[in-house]
Every structure is written in structure tokens, then in C-alpha cells.
Design a protein around this motif. Structure first.
Motif, PDB file in Angstrom:
ATOM      1  N   ALA A   9       0.872  -1.102   0.129  1.00 17.33           N
ATOM      2  CA  ALA A   9       0.031  -0.209  -0.036  1.00 17.33           C
ATOM      3  C   ALA A   9       0.647   1.270   0.110  1.00 17.33           C
ATOM      4  CB  ALA A   9      -0.865   0.063   1.120  1.00 17.33           C
ATOM      5  N   SER A  10       2.084   1.279   0.673  1.00 14.26           N
ATOM      6  CA  SER A  10       2.776   2.519   0.685  1.00 14.26           C
ATOM      7  C   SER A  10       3.048   2.996  -0.627  1.00 14.26           C
ATOM      8  CB  SER A  10       3.842   2.093   1.589  1.00 14.26           C
ATOM      9  OG  SER A  10       4.983   1.317   1.121  1.00 14.26           O
ATOM     10  N   GLN A  11       3.227   2.138  -1.690  1.00 12.78           N
ATOM     11  CA  GLN A  11       3.730   2.483  -2.945  1.00 12.78           C
ATOM     12  C   GLN A  11       2.753   3.086  -3.869  1.00 12.78           C
ATOM     13  OE1 GLN A  11       4.931  -1.524  -3.466  1.00 12.78           O
ATOM     14  NE2 GLN A  11       7.133  -0.877  -3.280  1.00 12.78           N
ATOM     15  N   VAL A  12       1.466   3.180  -3.327  1.00 11.55           N
ATOM     16  CA  VAL A  12       0.448   3.718  -4.087  1.00 11.55           C
ATOM     17  C   VAL A  12       0.633   5.352  -4.115  1.00 11.55           C
ATOM     18  CG1 VAL A  12      -1.897   4.340  -4.077  1.00 11.55           C
ATOM     19  CG2 VAL A  12      -1.336   1.909  -3.642  1.00 11.55           C
ATOM     20  N   ALA A  13       1.273   5.830  -2.878  1.00  6.51           N
ATOM     21  CA  ALA A  13       1.309   7.285  -2.514  1.00  6.51           C
ATOM     22  C   ALA A  13       2.559   7.776  -3.655  1.00  6.51           C
ATOM     23  CB  ALA A  13       1.595   7.722  -1.243  1.00  6.51           C
ATOM     24  N   GLU A  14       3.655   6.915  -3.850  1.00  7.94           N
ATOM     25  CA  GLU A  14       4.694   7.079  -4.607  1.00  7.94           C
ATOM     26  C   GLU A  14       4.300   7.198  -6.166  1.00  7.94           C
ATOM     27  OE1 GLU A  14       8.743   7.561  -6.134  1.00  7.94           O
ATOM     28  OE2 GLU A  14       7.446   8.164  -4.362  1.00  7.94           O
ATOM     29  N   ALA A  15       3.299   6.041  -6.465  1.00 11.24           N
ATOM     30  CA  ALA A  15       2.799   6.221  -8.012  1.00 11.24           C
ATOM     31  C   ALA A  15       2.242   7.382  -8.069  1.00 11.24           C
ATOM     32  CB  ALA A  15       2.132   4.985  -8.097  1.00 11.24           C
ATOM     33  N   ARG A  16       1.326   7.784  -7.081  1.00 10.30           N
ATOM     34  CA  ARG A  16       0.507   9.267  -7.168  1.00 10.30           C
ATOM     35  C   ARG A  16       1.224  10.344  -7.491  1.00 10.30           C
ATOM     36  NH1 ARG A  16      -2.801   8.347  -3.435  1.00 10.30           N
ATOM     37  NH2 ARG A  16      -1.586   9.374  -1.924  1.00 10.30           N
ATOM     38  N   PHE A  28      -0.308  20.649 -16.640  1.00  9.05           N
ATOM     39  CA  PHE A  28      -1.750  20.316 -16.271  1.00  9.05           C
ATOM     40  C   PHE A  28      -1.827  21.214 -14.952  1.00  9.05           C
ATOM     41  CE2 PHE A  28      -3.062  15.801 -17.505  1.00  9.05           C
ATOM     42  CZ  PHE A  28      -2.397  15.948 -18.657  1.00  9.05           C
ATOM     43  N   ASP A  29      -3.245  21.887 -14.995  1.00 13.20           N
ATOM     44  CA  ASP A  29      -3.717  22.759 -13.988  1.00 13.20           C
ATOM     45  C   ASP A  29      -3.766  21.740 -12.683  1.00 13.20           C
ATOM     46  OD1 ASP A  29      -6.467  21.850 -14.498  1.00 13.20           O
ATOM     47  OD2 ASP A  29      -6.737  23.573 -15.507  1.00 13.20           O
ATOM     48  N   GLU A  30      -4.177  22.501 -11.519  1.00 12.87           N
ATOM     49  CA  GLU A  30      -4.687  21.813 -10.375  1.00 12.87           C
ATOM     50  C   GLU A  30      -5.759  20.731 -10.635  1.00 12.87           C
ATOM     51  OE1 GLU A  30      -5.949  22.672  -5.742  1.00 12.87           O
ATOM     52  OE2 GLU A  30      -5.254  24.260  -7.077  1.00 12.87           O
ATOM     53  N   THR A  31      -6.766  21.183 -11.492  1.00 16.09           N
ATOM     54  CA  THR A  31      -7.961  20.127 -11.694  1.00 16.09           C
ATOM     55  C   THR A  31      -7.368  18.807 -12.424  1.00 16.09           C
ATOM     56  OG1 THR A  31      -9.588  22.050 -11.479  1.00 16.09           O
ATOM     57  CG2 THR A  31     -10.361  19.946 -12.517  1.00 16.09           C
ATOM     58  N   ALA A  32      -6.922  19.057 -13.601  1.00 20.38           N
ATOM     59  CA  ALA A  32      -6.480  18.127 -14.308  1.00 20.38           C
ATOM     60  C   ALA A  32      -5.544  17.182 -13.601  1.00 20.38           C
ATOM     61  CB  ALA A  32      -5.701  18.771 -15.748  1.00 20.38           C
ATOM     62  N   ALA A  33      -4.462  17.921 -12.828  1.00 21.58           N
ATOM     63  CA  ALA A  33      -3.392  16.814 -12.287  1.00 21.58           C
ATOM     64  C   ALA A  33      -4.148  16.075 -11.075  1.00 21.58           C
ATOM     65  CB  ALA A  33      -2.497  17.762 -11.465  1.00 21.58           C
ATOM     66  N   GLY A  34      -5.457  16.695 -10.344  1.00 26.48           N
ATOM     67  CA  GLY A  34      -6.258  15.965  -9.505  1.00 26.48           C
ATOM     68  C   GLY A  34      -6.935  14.741 -10.217  1.00 26.48           C
ATOM     69  N   ARG A  35      -7.355  14.840 -11.432  1.00 23.79           N
ATOM     70  CA  ARG A  35      -7.752  13.617 -12.131  1.00 23.79           C
ATOM     71  C   ARG A  35      -6.744  12.621 -12.225  1.00 23.79           C
ATOM     72  NH1 ARG A  35      -9.008  13.758 -17.243  1.00 23.79           N
ATOM     73  NH2 ARG A  35      -8.160  15.703 -17.786  1.00 23.79           N
ATOM     74  N   VAL A  36      -5.419  13.118 -12.711  1.00 24.69           N
ATOM     75  CA  VAL A  36      -4.506  12.167 -12.708  1.00 24.69           C
ATOM     76  C   VAL A  36      -4.248  11.327 -11.411  1.00 24.69           C
ATOM     77  CG1 VAL A  36      -2.110  11.828 -13.157  1.00 24.69           C
ATOM     78  CG2 VAL A  36      -3.384  13.229 -14.571  1.00 24.69           C
ATOM     79  N   ALA A  37      -4.156  12.071 -10.269  1.00 22.47           N
ATOM     80  CA  ALA A  37      -4.238  11.699  -8.919  1.00 22.47           C
ATOM     81  C   ALA A  37      -4.891  10.446  -8.763  1.00 22.47           C
ATOM     82  CB  ALA A  37      -4.041  12.488  -7.853  1.00 22.47           C
ATOM     83  N   LEU A  38      -6.503  10.804  -9.102  1.00 20.86           N
ATOM     84  CA  LEU A  38      -7.359   9.840  -8.519  1.00 20.86           C
ATOM     85  C   LEU A  38      -7.104   8.661  -9.652  1.00 20.86           C
ATOM     86  CD1 LEU A  38     -10.441  12.231  -8.668  1.00 20.86           C
ATOM     87  CD2 LEU A  38      -9.689  10.670  -6.841  1.00 20.86           C
ATOM     88  N   GLY A  54       2.889  -6.250  -9.465  1.00 17.46           N
ATOM     89  CA  GLY A  54       2.545  -5.242 -10.452  1.00 17.46           C
ATOM     90  C   GLY A  54       3.428  -4.130 -10.428  1.00 17.46           C
ATOM     91  N   GLU A  55       3.087  -3.230 -11.483  1.00 13.60           N
ATOM     92  CA  GLU A  55       3.720  -1.916 -11.509  1.00 13.60           C
ATOM     93  C   GLU A  55       2.988  -1.084 -12.269  1.00 13.60           C
ATOM     94  OE1 GLU A  55       7.833  -2.198 -13.481  1.00 13.60           O
ATOM     95  OE2 GLU A  55       7.051  -3.775 -14.962  1.00 13.60           O
ATOM     96  N   VAL A  56       3.330   0.199 -12.090  1.00 14.52           N
ATOM     97  CA  VAL A  56       2.571   1.415 -12.796  1.00 14.52           C
ATOM     98  C   VAL A  56       3.941   2.075 -13.442  1.00 14.52           C
ATOM     99  CG1 VAL A  56       1.441   3.662 -12.488  1.00 14.52           C
ATOM    100  CG2 VAL A  56       0.947   1.674 -10.956  1.00 14.52           C
ATOM    101  N   LEU A  57       3.532   2.286 -14.870  1.00 14.91           N
ATOM    102  CA  LEU A  57       4.501   3.046 -15.711  1.00 14.91           C
ATOM    103  C   LEU A  57       3.974   4.547 -16.059  1.00 14.91           C
ATOM    104  CD1 LEU A  57       5.670   0.255 -18.321  1.00 14.91           C
ATOM    105  CD2 LEU A  57       6.468   0.955 -15.931  1.00 14.91           C
TER     106      LEU A  57
END
Length: 331
Positions: A9-16, A28-38, A54-57
Motif C-alpha cells: 500500500a505505501s507504494q500507491v502514494a509514490e505512484a501518485r 496540467f492545472d490543479e484540476t487536471a492533475a487531480g484527475r491524474v491523482a485519482l 505489479g507496476e505502474v508506468l
């Protein structure tokens, strides 16, 4: 691309964090970056709960559909038996804030998923900063390119030049890895762009001559002519290609040598390629036996997702790895 291992679970924050930094870096503005974070939170949480290891690229894209950030979530879990239910908006993947893969699909400008019971799941989400990809546009090509773990410089590079009658593509693999390998592949890409309208063998000859001051590398160049339904291929070294059709995989011939230093011959080879076929070009960070023949339906997926599955299942641990996938023609 940034590569984040996700096993707990701790690696979720790193990916975000890494994904938001990439998004902000391309405006990206704050709203668009927020979509990316979600989106990243949902995909990484999904891996932790159901798909370890697994991994995130995370990377950027620019093509005929627009430009923005792309996120690949690749896991080796049990797969999804019922994609229809998993993609229903509000169907949570274990209580994460985004409320499931359906929300990822809704938030993304482009979304694709492949899953095979017992063989894992691969998800692609692309987002532009302004939510305005071209209506109905489809990607002609997609890629995954990552440096050897522990390196920041990628010794591989790729390029594609879209033409009125098709396209010309290159993958360059600088000898070894690290900054000196990156310098060689970057120089190969610069020379490709300067000579990209020449025949493939002439392009490769110019690159070979121009890399003498570098450590050199393996280089392959391919051109697809839509009218002739022909792929013309030339290569020095072990950047390997394959035409993938409904009837199987036809591998291309690359001649021995090191571009910039030793090449006895530069020769073109021609292969039939239909508009709905795929061409796959891989550096030697991908095992030579790579194939998608055992993945029903994958050839119809987004080219970046195809590249992601090949990377997940055939990458070697000891080198930079690049997979470029190009469709003969957008459907």
C-alpha cells in the motif's frame, strides 16, 4: 517512462506523487492533475488488492489524438473474469476513492484494458490537460521505454515519422546502458529526423556514419507503405522486429554489427503488411521470443497497451527496454 513497483500500500502514494509531478511538468492545472491523482490511486490500489506483483508506468504521449500523460498499470495477478462488472462505474476495486475501474474509464480521455484469467491484467489510461482529444481519433502507435533499474538515463530511443502514404519508424539501442548509451541513441534519433524521408537503408547508412564518435549501438529502421501494403526493414544489430497479423507473427531480419563501428552490409528486406496488421520493434531488453500469439484479442487493443503487455511478460532485468508498436493504418 517512470516505473514504479507496486507490491504494497505505501507504494500507491509514490505512484501518485510521480504521476502528478509528470502532469504538472507538462502544464496540467490543479484540476487536471487531480484527475491524474485519482486515476493513479485507483489503478495502483487495484494492483495491491488484486494483482500483486505489479507496476505502474507513467509517461507522456503526443500523436494524432493529441498530447498528455499516459499511465499503464501492469500486474501478474489472477486476471479479471468479468470485465463488464469490473468496468461498471461505482463498482469499487476494494474501497478506493475513485470507486473502481469504471471511474478510471470515465476520467480518462482514452482507456483500454486487457485481462486473461491466470495471466494478469493490463490497463491504459490517457489524459490530456484540457480534456480535448480529437473526436473519433485513434492512435497509430504506442510505446513503452524504460531504463535499466537503478539508471536515470535510458540507453534506448525511438522515433516515428508519419507520412501521407504510411510511416517510418526507428528503435535505437545504445551499446550497454547509462549516459553514454543514451548519447548514442539520442544521436541516432537526431540523424533519423534529419534523414527521415530517405529510403530506410539510406537512413541507416547515414546513422551508421554519424555514430562513429559514440559507443554505437543496434539500430533498426522500418517503413510502411500503405498503398503497396509492404513493410521495408533494415537493421544493424539486435533490435528485432515482427509483423503481427491474424495468421501469426513474421519476424524481420537484422544483420550483425554495431552501428557506428562495424557493419559489413546494410540491406533492406520487404515483408507483406496489411493495414490492420501491427509492427512491433523491440530493443534487446525484450526477450527475442516475444510474441502476442497467445493473447486472444490483444492485437486489436491500443498500441500502447500491446507494448505494455509485451514489456510485462518479456522484459529482461539486465538492460534498458523499449517496445514500439505501430498499426498499419488506423481503423
Amino acid at each position: 517512462m517512470h516505473r514504479i513497483t507496486v507490491t504494497e500500500a505505501s507504494q500507491v502514494a509514490e505512484a501518485r506523487r510521480r504521476a502528478v509531478a509528470v502532469a504538472q511538468g507538462i502544464g496540467f492545472d490543479e484540476t487536471a492533475a487531480g484527475r491524474v491523482a485519482l486515476v493513479v490511486t485507483e489503478l495502483a490500489t487495484n494492483i495491491v488488492k488484486y494483482g500483486v506483483p505489479g507496476e505502474v508506468l507513467v509517461g507522456t504521449y503526443e500523436d494524432g489524438t493529441g498530447s498528455g500523460i499516459e499511465i499503464l498499470a501492469l500486474d501478474q495477478g489472477p486476471g479479471v473474469s468479468d470485465l463488464g462488472s469490473a468496468l461498471r462505474d461505482g463498482h469499487s476495486t476494494g474501497g478506493s476513492a475513485g470507486e473502481g475501474l469504471g471511474a478510471v474509464r470515465r476520467l480518462a480521455d482514452a482507456f483500454d484494458i486487457v485481462s486473461r484469467p491466470g495471466s494478469g491484467t493490463a490497463v491504459l489510461a490517457r489524459m490530456s490537460g484540457v480534456r480535448s482529444t480529437a473526436p473519433g481519433a485513434e492512435a497509430t502507435f504506442g510505446s513503452v521505454t524504460v531504463p535499466l533499474k537503478g539508471e536515470t538515463a535510458n540507453g534506448d530511443a525511438y522515433g516515428i515519422h508519419e507520412r501521407a502514404d504510411g510511416w517510418t519508424a526507428i528503435v535505437a539501442d545504445g551499446l550497454g546502458h547509462g549516459p553514454d548509451a543514451a548519447k548514442a541513441s539520442e544521436e541516432a534519433l537526431r540523424l533519423f529526423r534529419r534523414n527521415q524521408d530517405k529510403p530506410p537503408a539510406a537512413i541507416l547508412s547515414d546513422i551508421h556514419a554519424g555514430l562513429s564518435h559514440t559507443r554505437g549501438g543496434a539500430i533498426s529502421v522500418a517503413r510502411y507503405g500503405r498503398d503497396a501494403s509492404t513493410l521495408t526493414f533494415t537493421g544493424i544489430g539486435n533490435v528485432l522486429g515482427a509483423v503481427v497479423s491474424g495468421t501469426g507473427t513474421k519476424r524481420t531480419v537484422s544483420l550483425a554489427g554495431t552501428a557506428g563501428h562495424a557493419a559489413r552490409r546494410i540491406q533492406e528486406f520487404e515483408y507483406p503488411m496489411r493495414p490492420d496488421d501491427l509492427f512491433v520493434l523491440c530493443s534487446d531488453g525484450i526477450a527475442t521470443g516475444f510474441s502476442i500469439d497467445g493473447y486472444p484479442g490483444l492485437a486489436r487493443a491500443h498500441p500502447t497497451l500491446v507494448a505494455g503487455v509485451i514489456f510485462r511478460d518479456f522484459a529482461r532485468a539486465r538492460d534498458d527496454a523499449t517496445v514500439l508498436v505501430v498499426r498499419g493504418q488506423v481503423r
